[in-house]
Design a protein around this motif. Structure first.
Motif, mmCIF file in Angstrom:
data_model
loop_
_atom_site.group_PDB
_atom_site.id
_atom_site.type_symbol
_atom_site.label_atom_id
_atom_site.label_comp_id
_atom_site.label_asym_id
_atom_site.label_seq_id
_atom_site.Cartn_x
_atom_site.Cartn_y
_atom_site.Cartn_z
ATOM 1 N N ASP A 205 0.802 -1.224 0.000
ATOM 2 C CA ASP A 205 0.000 0.000 0.000
ATOM 3 C C ASP A 205 0.833 1.272 0.000
ATOM 4 O OD1 ASP A 205 0.978 -0.385 2.545
ATOM 5 O OD2 ASP A 205 -0.810 0.348 3.556
ATOM 6 N N ASP A 206 2.153 1.179 0.129
ATOM 7 C CA ASP A 206 2.984 2.378 0.152
ATOM 8 C C ASP A 206 4.393 2.007 -0.266
ATOM 9 O OD1 ASP A 206 4.868 4.435 1.841
ATOM 10 O OD2 ASP A 206 2.972 5.368 1.281
ATOM 11 N N LEU A 207 5.009 2.902 -1.040
ATOM 12 C CA LEU A 207 6.336 2.598 -1.561
ATOM 13 C C LEU A 207 7.415 2.682 -0.489
ATOM 14 C CD1 LEU A 207 7.737 1.915 -4.276
ATOM 15 C CD2 LEU A 207 8.222 4.358 -4.512
ATOM 16 N N LEU A 208 7.339 3.699 0.401
ATOM 17 C CA LEU A 208 8.386 3.923 1.385
ATOM 18 C C LEU A 208 8.063 3.357 2.758
ATOM 19 C CD1 LEU A 208 9.348 7.607 0.499
ATOM 20 C CD2 LEU A 208 10.477 5.515 -0.235
ATOM 21 N N ASN A 209 6.774 3.243 3.081
ATOM 22 C CA ASN A 209 6.398 2.768 4.413
ATOM 23 C C ASN A 209 5.175 1.855 4.307
ATOM 24 O OD1 ASN A 209 6.402 2.569 7.264
ATOM 25 N ND2 ASN A 209 4.869 4.191 7.394
ATOM 26 N N PRO A 210 5.335 0.653 3.746
ATOM 27 C CA PRO A 210 4.183 -0.233 3.552
ATOM 28 C C PRO A 210 3.634 -0.758 4.874
ATOM 29 C CG PRO A 210 6.225 -1.364 3.013
ATOM 30 C CD PRO A 210 6.594 0.065 3.257
ATOM 31 N N PRO B 196 -1.000 -5.907 8.952
ATOM 32 C CA PRO B 196 -1.333 -5.020 10.071
ATOM 33 C C PRO B 196 -2.019 -5.783 11.202
ATOM 34 C CG PRO B 196 -2.914 -4.725 8.304
ATOM 35 C CD PRO B 196 -1.899 -5.704 7.791
ATOM 36 N N VAL B 197 -1.635 -5.451 12.429
ATOM 37 C CA VAL B 197 -2.279 -5.996 13.622
ATOM 38 C C VAL B 197 -2.828 -4.795 14.392
ATOM 39 C CG1 VAL B 197 -2.008 -7.361 15.712
ATOM 40 C CG2 VAL B 197 -0.676 -7.929 13.667
ATOM 41 N N VAL C 91 3.280 -6.282 11.281
ATOM 42 C CA VAL C 91 4.259 -7.369 11.270
ATOM 43 C C VAL C 91 4.771 -7.485 9.841
ATOM 44 C CG1 VAL C 91 4.662 -9.826 11.636
ATOM 45 C CG2 VAL C 91 3.133 -8.567 13.168
ATOM 46 N N ALA C 92 6.095 -7.355 9.662
ATOM 47 C CA ALA C 92 6.713 -7.395 8.339
ATOM 48 C C ALA C 92 7.734 -8.522 8.281
ATOM 49 C CB ALA C 92 7.385 -6.061 8.030
ATOM 50 N N GLY C 93 7.778 -9.224 7.146
ATOM 51 C CA GLY C 93 8.721 -10.328 6.975
ATOM 52 C C GLY C 93 9.386 -10.286 5.617
ATOM 53 N N ARG D 16 0.604 -3.003 4.560
ATOM 54 C CA ARG D 16 -0.126 -4.212 4.190
ATOM 55 C C ARG D 16 0.249 -4.589 2.764
ATOM 56 N NH1 ARG D 16 -5.158 -4.387 5.432
ATOM 57 N NH2 ARG D 16 -5.201 -2.587 6.836
ATOM 58 N N GLY D 17 0.043 -5.863 2.407
ATOM 59 C CA GLY D 17 0.335 -6.313 1.056
ATOM 60 C C GLY D 17 1.633 -7.091 0.981
#
Length: 703
Positions: free
Chosen positions: A522-527, A562-563, A569-571, A529-530
């Motif tokens: 959903d965002d290039l610099l600070n995603p 997103p929680v 949570v990013a992986g 979700r997705g």
């Protein structure tokens, strides 16, 4: 004069008789039929005759600025007596004051008008303050209590007032506010009353109570959209979101009207106008008859492009930026997109795009409209700088100068210099944006770079070209790609296992780097979700005595979940392989390494993987990396705990053995151009010689 002075409440008729009374000695006219008043008595004669009074007045000077003259009394006995000798100080002071009082006044133009300065008394006592509470009755059932709190005058006062009158005034304002809010959702007979209650002994001695009474709810009895014909015929009705029987809610009414004003220009009606609504309320049935006049104008299709002002682009290049063709039905979204594309070039001070009537017939009964682009040229040069620091790599700073339109249209020249603990170099790049087609970029670049890292030292020159379809902060594209060519000449040192020593050698490398990316974040610099998928593939040939072809490949996937509202949570997982050549025949700079801020945090740059007998990293032909983060954001700040893992292997297929882990925590400062990142990490199960703590400072999320 005597009669007026002696009767303060003389009626108007009596005043008229007094004014009409003849002076003494004068009789009424013989033909005057009116009866004459009785003659004045002795007690009514003037005390001082007018002639005697005028003779007693002193003669005044014609000079307006002359001092006032003394009045000489007619009786000599009343004249001022000579001043007798003064015996003591008290008599002297009194005489001086009398003389000052008796002296002539100064002329008006010499009179001192400066006011006497006096010190205002200071009140050291603390200002009186009344603390009050607020209670709202009747709005919570309607769901209006939060809106009321946001707008309330009583709430804005924070429960404090200088006196009771202020509390009362605020309460009256909130009465009106409560009524406005209830009417906004359809309660048009609503009323509100405020009362001030005394609460002795409580922390807040006064309570302001607002009691709201909504009354009956008014609903839409009928809806009439007074508009001309459209294509399709139900275009307006299908997009008007109000139905008969719904409450007359101001927010929903305005949203429905706004949707119509938005839909019409998107479907061929650039000059459509939504008029002023009319709602006729019936207080017996509690319904309202709604009427909305709409002027649609002619249905239109795209014609040509015009331009005026201080031109940066001609109409031909503006046409490259459009996402529509002539004869297509007018769509305001495509006009907005063109304006955004022009703004994204950063070459305009101001730019606007608006439709203009032509009067020319278009296809399918439409009328052509041209787009008028008004341009004002802006600065084309940019000086930029960026800096970062990480343990193992040290400092790195880059300064660049860019002229974005040195070779019109959109032909940029970029000069940059790099200075740092381990890197020093310079580069020059020619870049053509929107090259032949929108969002296509062609660039040619040349660079010279000296590197002194733990694994090797090198002096490298590169000449290359690249043609790409990239994402930008304004347009984040789901699919991106690039193709390129590179010619590299480098002199590097490597460990020769046959000789058991390091040696320097020259390498000449030709590469065809290819890239493809799929981005659903959903965002290039600070995603938040997705997910994202990336694939790099580079067929290369290394020439050192003999030509040795090989292929470098790398695949990466990231996901964001997103929680709640404040935690993400990013992986990340990343794998790389080199096929077709032995590791020791590769130039050290073309091998894979791991460790550092963009790899496995907690370890120094290039610290993971196999090492030569002299203790330096020698890289490998494959690697894997993993990372997981918990990004907690509060306002413009964030905290990010993380765990990274990875390893480099000599084999050409990455293994899942000997995985090393690093753990740490980071801080984020969120700005309008992306988050500023500071991460601190340490290796888990640290080995001798490895970093104890690693620090990384950069811009943007780690992935």
């Amino acid at each position: 004069m005597v009669l007026l002075a002696s009767s303060a409440f003389t009626p108007v008729s009596a005043l008229a008789q007094i004014n009409a009374t003849p002076k003494p000695g004068q009789g009424a006219p013989a033909d005057d039929p009116k009866p004459q008043p009785p003659a004045a008595t002795a007690s009514e004669k003037p005390i001082v005759p007018d002639a005697e009074f005028d003779a007693a007045l002193p003669q005044l000077s014609d000079d307006m600025n002359a001092p006032l003259e003394q009045i000489t009394p007619a009786d000599p006995a009343s004249a001022p007596q000579p001043v007798e000798p003064i015996e003591d100080a008290e008599d002297l002071d009194a005489a001086g004051k009398e003389a000052e009082i008796a002296s002539p006044l100064a002329p008006i133009d010499q009179f001192d008008t400066t006011p006497v300065a006096e010190t205002a008394p200071v009140n050291d006592e603390k200002a009186v303050e009344i603390r009050y509470a607020t209670r709202i009755v009747g709005l919570d059932e309607l769901g209006l209590d939060d809106q009321f709190d946001d707008l309330s005058a009583l709430e804005d006062g924070d429960g404090r007032a200088a006196n009771a009158a202020i509390i009362t005034a605020r309460a009256r304002e909130d009465e009106k506010l409560a009524v406005r809010l209830m009417r906004s959702i359809g309660y048009y007979d609503a009323s509100a009353v405020s009362t001030i209650e005394q609460t002795p002994g409580a922390a807040r001695s006064v309570t302001a109570v607002i009691t709201a009474t909504p009354g009956p709810l008014y609903r839409l009895g009928s809806i009439k959209l007074d508009a001309g014909p459209t294509v399709p015929p139900t275009l307006i009705a299908d997009n008007f979101r109000l139905k008969v029987g719904e409450a007359i809610d101001a927010v929903r009414v305005q949203a429905a009207e706004a949707n119509v004003s938005l839909i019409l220009p998107q479907n061929g009606y650039p000059f459509a106008q939504v008029g002023q609504r009319d709602i006729l309320l019936d207080d017996e049935t509690h319904t309202g008859d709604y009427t909305l006049p709409i002027t649609t104008g002619m249905r239109s299709s795209f014609g040509g492009i015009r331009t005026e002002g201080d031109p940066v682009f001609d109409t031909g290049h503006i046409g490259i930026l459009t996402r529509f063709k002539r004869d297509q039905i007018y769509d305001s979204r495509k006009v907005d997109d063109l304006r955004d594309a022009l703004i994204a070039t950063s070459l305009f001070s101001t730019v606007s795009v608006e439709p203009v009537k032509t009067g020319q017939a278009g296809p399918d009964g439409t009328e052509y409209v041209d787009l008028l682009v008004r341009q004002t040229r802006g600065p084309a040069r940019t000086l930029a700088a960026e800096a970062g620091y990480s343990t193992g790599q040290g400092f790195r700073a880059e300064v660049s100068w860019t002229h974005r339109n040195l070779f019109p249209p959109e032909g940029a020249l970029i000069l940059s210099a790099i200075g740092g603990t381990q890197e020093q170099g310079a580069s020059a790049t020619f870049r053509r944006s929107n090259a032949g087609k929108r969002d296509r970029t062609f660039q040619v670049f040349a660079s010279a770079l000296r590197s002194d890292v733990e694994a090797f030292t090198s002096l490298t020159g590169t000449l290359g070209a690249r043609y790409s379809y990239d994402s930008t902060p304004i347009w984040q594209k789901p699919f991106t790609w690039s193709v390129g060519v590179e010619l590299v000449g480098t002199r590097e040192d490597r460990y020769d296992f046959a000789r058991g020593a390091r040696e320097r050698g020259n390498y000449f490398i030709g590469a065809l780097p290819l890239f493809a990316g799929w981005d659903k974040s959903d965002d290039l610099l600070n995603p938040t979700r997705g997910f994202r998928l990336k694939l790099n593939l580079s067929p290369e040939t290394s020439v050192r005595g003999a030509a040795r072809p090989y292929v470098r490949a790398m695949a990466e996937g990231t996901a964001y979940y997103p929680v709640g509202d404040s935690i993400v949570v990013a992986g990340r997982a990343r794998f790389g392989t080199i096929q077709g050549i032995e590791r020791d025949l590769l130039a050290p700079s073309r091998r894979y390494y791991a460790g550092g801020g963009g790899s496995v945090r907690g370890f120094g740059f290039q610290e993971l993987g196999p090492r030569s007998p002299d203790g330096k990293p020698i890289g490998g032909r494959s690697f894997n990396e993993f990372a997981i983060e918990g990004r907690y954001r509060f306002g413009n700040f964030g905290i990010v705990p993380f765990i990274d893992a990875g390893q480099v292997y000599e084999s050409n297929i990455p293994q899942l053995t000997n995985i090393r882990f690093g753990a740490g925590i980071g801080g984020r400062l969120y700005t309008n151009f992306g988050p500023l990142r500071l991460d601190v990490a340490t290796p888990i199960a640290r080995k001798p010689g490895e970093s104890k703590v690693a620090l990384y400072i950069s811009i943007g999320q780690a992935f």
